[in-house]
Design a protein around this motif. Structure first.
Motif, PDB file in Angstrom:
ATOM      1  N   ARG A 246       0.834  -1.199   0.000  1.00 60.92           N
ATOM      2  CA  ARG A 246       0.000   0.000   0.000  1.00 60.92           C
ATOM      3  C   ARG A 246       0.872   1.253   0.000  1.00 60.92           C
ATOM      4  O   ARG A 246       0.585   2.226  -0.708  1.00 60.92           O
ATOM      5  N   GLU A 247       1.942   1.245   0.812  1.00 61.23           N
ATOM      6  CA  GLU A 247       2.855   2.381   0.815  1.00 61.23           C
ATOM      7  C   GLU A 247       3.501   2.562  -0.553  1.00 61.23           C
ATOM      8  O   GLU A 247       3.651   3.695  -1.036  1.00 61.23           O
ATOM      9  N   LEU A 248       3.895   1.443  -1.163  1.00 64.12           N
ATOM     10  CA  LEU A 248       4.480   1.514  -2.497  1.00 64.12           C
ATOM     11  C   LEU A 248       3.481   2.077  -3.497  1.00 64.12           C
ATOM     12  O   LEU A 248       3.828   2.906  -4.350  1.00 64.12           O
ATOM     13  N   THR A 249       2.237   1.654  -3.382  1.00 60.49           N
ATOM     14  CA  THR A 249       1.200   2.156  -4.279  1.00 60.49           C
ATOM     15  C   THR A 249       1.008   3.660  -4.118  1.00 60.49           C
ATOM     16  O   THR A 249       0.875   4.398  -5.102  1.00 60.49           O
ATOM     17  N   ILE A 250       1.001   4.116  -2.849  1.00 62.71           N
ATOM     18  CA  ILE A 250       0.846   5.551  -2.599  1.00 62.71           C
ATOM     19  C   ILE A 250       2.037   6.321  -3.168  1.00 62.71           C
ATOM     20  O   ILE A 250       1.878   7.372  -3.800  1.00 62.71           O
ATOM     21  N   ASP A 251       3.260   5.795  -2.943  1.00 69.25           N
ATOM     22  CA  ASP A 251       4.457   6.456  -3.488  1.00 69.25           C
ATOM     23  C   ASP A 251       4.392   6.524  -5.009  1.00 69.25           C
ATOM     24  O   ASP A 251       4.696   7.566  -5.611  1.00 69.25           O
ATOM     25  N   GLN A 252       3.999   5.422  -5.622  1.00 68.37           N
ATOM     26  CA  GLN A 252       3.922   5.398  -7.078  1.00 68.37           C
ATOM     27  C   GLN A 252       2.831   6.341  -7.576  1.00 68.37           C
ATOM     28  O   GLN A 252       2.999   6.993  -8.618  1.00 68.37           O
ATOM     29  N   ARG A 253       1.726   6.422  -6.829  1.00 64.62           N
ATOM     30  CA  ARG A 253       0.676   7.349  -7.220  1.00 64.62           C
ATOM     31  C   ARG A 253       1.162   8.787  -7.137  1.00 64.62           C
ATOM     32  O   ARG A 253       0.891   9.608  -8.028  1.00 64.62           O
ATOM     33  N   ASN A 254       1.906   9.123  -6.053  1.00 60.19           N
ATOM     34  CA  ASN A 254       2.443  10.466  -5.920  1.00 60.19           C
ATOM     35  C   ASN A 254       3.449  10.776  -7.024  1.00 60.19           C
ATOM     36  O   ASN A 254       3.463  11.883  -7.583  1.00 60.19           O
ATOM     37  N   GLN A 255       4.305   9.789  -7.328  1.00 64.45           N
ATOM     38  CA  GLN A 255       5.266   9.980  -8.406  1.00 64.45           C
ATOM     39  C   GLN A 255       4.552  10.166  -9.743  1.00 64.45           C
ATOM     40  O   GLN A 255       4.970  10.987 -10.567  1.00 64.45           O
ATOM     41  N   LEU A 256       3.501   9.417  -9.931  1.00 64.36           N
ATOM     42  CA  LEU A 256       2.735   9.557 -11.170  1.00 64.36           C
ATOM     43  C   LEU A 256       2.082  10.930 -11.249  1.00 64.36           C
ATOM     44  O   LEU A 256       2.083  11.568 -12.311  1.00 64.36           O
ATOM     45  N   ALA A 257       1.549  11.399 -10.093  1.00 66.36           N
ATOM     46  CA  ALA A 257       0.935  12.729 -10.076  1.00 66.36           C
ATOM     47  C   ALA A 257       1.970  13.799 -10.394  1.00 66.36           C
ATOM     48  O   ALA A 257       1.689  14.754 -11.141  1.00 66.36           O
ATOM     49  N   GLN A 258       3.175  13.656  -9.844  1.00 68.81           N
ATOM     50  CA  GLN A 258       4.233  14.609 -10.137  1.00 68.81           C
ATOM     51  C   GLN A 258       4.631  14.557 -11.609  1.00 68.81           C
ATOM     52  O   GLN A 258       4.846  15.600 -12.240  1.00 68.81           O
ATOM     53  N   ALA A 259       4.726  13.349 -12.133  1.00 67.92           N
ATOM     54  CA  ALA A 259       5.082  13.210 -13.545  1.00 67.92           C
ATOM     55  C   ALA A 259       4.019  13.832 -14.441  1.00 67.92           C
ATOM     56  O   ALA A 259       4.337  14.478 -15.445  1.00 67.92           O
ATOM     57  N   ILE A 260       2.751  13.652 -14.057  1.00 74.56           N
ATOM     58  CA  ILE A 260       1.661  14.251 -14.835  1.00 74.56           C
ATOM     59  C   ILE A 260       1.736  15.771 -14.767  1.00 74.56           C
ATOM     60  O   ILE A 260       1.553  16.467 -15.769  1.00 74.56           O
ATOM     61  N   ALA A 261       2.042  16.298 -13.557  1.00 72.17           N
ATOM     62  CA  ALA A 261       2.151  17.749 -13.404  1.00 72.17           C
ATOM     63  C   ALA A 261       3.295  18.296 -14.250  1.00 72.17           C
ATOM     64  O   ALA A 261       3.162  19.339 -14.901  1.00 72.17           O
ATOM     65  N   VAL A 262       4.443  17.587 -14.238  1.00 72.22           N
ATOM     66  CA  VAL A 262       5.583  18.009 -15.066  1.00 72.22           C
ATOM     67  C   VAL A 262       5.217  17.951 -16.543  1.00 72.22           C
ATOM     68  O   VAL A 262       5.542  18.867 -17.315  1.00 72.22           O
ATOM     69  N   ARG A 263       4.536  16.894 -16.941  1.00 66.93           N
ATOM     70  CA  ARG A 263       4.139  16.771 -18.341  1.00 66.93           C
ATOM     71  C   ARG A 263       3.200  17.905 -18.731  1.00 66.93           C
ATOM     72  O   ARG A 263       3.337  18.502 -19.809  1.00 66.93           O
ATOM     73  N   GLU A 264       2.217  18.185 -17.854  1.00 72.62           N
ATOM     74  CA  GLU A 264       1.276  19.260 -18.148  1.00 72.62           C
ATOM     75  C   GLU A 264       1.984  20.607 -18.236  1.00 72.62           C
ATOM     76  O   GLU A 264       1.676  21.427 -19.106  1.00 72.62           O
ATOM     77  N   GLU A 265       2.963  20.856 -17.324  1.00 70.38           N
ATOM     78  CA  GLU A 265       3.724  22.097 -17.362  1.00 70.38           C
ATOM     79  C   GLU A 265       4.554  22.182 -18.639  1.00 70.38           C
ATOM     80  O   GLU A 265       4.657  23.236 -19.278  1.00 70.38           O
ATOM     81  N   THR A 266       5.143  21.028 -19.005  1.00 68.93           N
ATOM     82  CA  THR A 266       5.927  20.992 -20.246  1.00 68.93           C
ATOM     83  C   THR A 266       5.050  21.258 -21.458  1.00 68.93           C
ATOM     84  O   THR A 266       5.429  22.001 -22.374  1.00 68.93           O
ATOM     85  N   GLU A 267       3.875  20.634 -21.458  1.00 71.57           N
ATOM     86  CA  GLU A 267       2.955  20.858 -22.575  1.00 71.57           C
ATOM     87  C   GLU A 267       2.495  22.309 -22.623  1.00 71.57           C
ATOM     88  O   GLU A 267       2.366  22.901 -23.701  1.00 71.57           O
ATOM     89  N   ARG A 268       2.255  22.912 -21.412  1.00 68.24           N
ATOM     90  CA  ARG A 268       1.851  24.318 -21.382  1.00 68.24           C
ATOM     91  C   ARG A 268       2.961  25.215 -21.917  1.00 68.24           C
ATOM     92  O   ARG A 268       2.719  26.131 -22.714  1.00 68.24           O
ATOM     93  N   PHE A 269       4.198  24.931 -21.483  1.00 66.64           N
ATOM     94  CA  PHE A 269       5.333  25.711 -21.962  1.00 66.64           C
ATOM     95  C   PHE A 269       5.507  25.546 -23.473  1.00 66.64           C
ATOM     96  O   PHE A 269       5.792  26.518 -24.189  1.00 66.64           O
ATOM     97  N   ALA A 270       5.362  24.307 -23.932  1.00 66.48           N
ATOM     98  CA  ALA A 270       5.498  24.060 -25.375  1.00 66.48           C
ATOM     99  C   ALA A 270       4.415  24.803 -26.147  1.00 66.48           C
ATOM    100  O   ALA A 270       4.681  25.363 -27.229  1.00 66.48           O
TER     101      ALA A 270
END
Length: 319
Positions: A246-270
């Motif tokens: 469960r902890e691993l799942t939460i960590d992976q979910r947080n990492q995924l959320a961060q990756a999505i945020a970075v992707r969205e920021e990158t797409e916005r910048f692009a």
């Protein structure tokens, strides 16, 4: 008898098989009632339509039961086995091919009559509520008791426990859509039923090669406090593994959320960069057009009458 329950439709627990076997036994009562009615359900049509693929002695089913027999031999190593609900006797056949004194019993007249000639002497027509007649190192009962009325299923448990100290057991905890599933219960129900006869889960044995809910019940003479200790040990291991997952799942979910945020920021910048580039291109095109316009004006001035007059006057002055 064989049948696929909902859970096993979704699983792939036996090597080389798309789906593992499903088996059912009669709801034959101890007084003999209902025997003819239930045994008649498991006829040629049933075995052609209710087991995933037609249930017959072919490479597909022999492969499934061969894999199951291998696991039984490797992980349990019994010298004698009773397959309670053996259908065509394919598991009996595979176990005997590996040197095991295996026998089977089933309520289906059709199944027993169509068992292969080499295994037919070792399978018989009957109910698993009836005395087995001899002791066995292991009784295998897979996907059977959910098809029996509760009283008969409990009688079958008592009967199996009377003739062996080791029972490999599985009964679907769901799949209520199957019309013959008249006695479906979660695993703890069956554990309680077996415990009444002094049989407890072998917490160190993984029977999931049969179904995710399969259990190896063994007769236990240890005092209750030792049994509780073993259960608690295994419970703690599983609880801790579940916590870490469960902890691993939460960590992976947080990492995924961060990756999505970075992707969205990158797409916005692009997107902003593309818009800025488009604006620059538009401005450059406008300036180029203005330059061409000025060049045309200069050209017209240079070739106009005024410039010719100025060049003429300038030339005379120089003379």
């Amino acid at each position: 008898m064989r049948h696929r329950s909902e859970g096993m439709r979704q699983s792939n627990t036996l090597p080389g098989a798309r789906r593992p076997p499903y088996r059912k036994a009669s709801a034959l009562r101890s007084d003999g009632t209902m025997a003819e009615t239930f045994s008649s359900l498991f006829d040629a049509y049933y075995y052609q339509t209710s087991c995933g693929s037609p249930y017959q002695r072919n490479d597909h089913w022999l492969g499934i039961f061969g894999a199951l027999a291998d696991r039984i031999m490797t992980e349990i190593g019994p010298r004698s086995v009773m397959d309670a609900g053996c259908a065509l006797g394919l598991l009996v056949e595979q176990l005997r091919a590996r040197g095991v004194d295996a026998e089977g019993i089933d309520i289906s007249e059709y199944a027993i009559a169509h068992a292969h000639e080499q295994v037919r002497p070792y399978v018989r027509l009957g109910s698993i509520t009836e005395p087995l007649g001899r002791r066995y190192d292991l009784v295998v009962c897979i996907e059977v008791l959910e098809h029996m009325p509760r009283a008969d299923a409990e009688a079958a448990i008592a009967n199996m426990c009377a003739w062996s100290d080791d029972i490999l057991f599985s009964s679907s905890p769901y799949d209520h859509k199957e019309t013959t599933h008249i006695n479906v219960h979660p695993p703890e129900y069956w554990a309680e039923r077996f415990a009444l006869h002094g049989f407890f889960r072998d917490v160190d044995f993984d029977a999931s090669f049969i179904t995710p809910w399969a259990v190896r019940f063994r007769r236990c003479s240890e005092p209750i406090h030792r049994i509780v200790r073993n259960y608690e040990r295994r419970f703690w291991e599983l609880w801790d593994a579940n916590r870490q997952l469960r902890e691993l799942t939460i960590d992976q979910r947080n990492q995924l959320a961060q990756a999505i945020a970075v992707r969205e920021e990158t797409e916005r910048f692009a997107e902003e960069s593309r818009a800025y580039a488009l604006r620059l291109e538009t401005e450059i095109a406008g300036k180029n057009e203005h330059i061409r316009h000025l060049e045309q004006l200069v050209h017209r001035l240079e070739n106009g009458g005024v410039m010719r007059l100025l060049r003429l006057l300038t030339g005379r002055r120089q003379k």
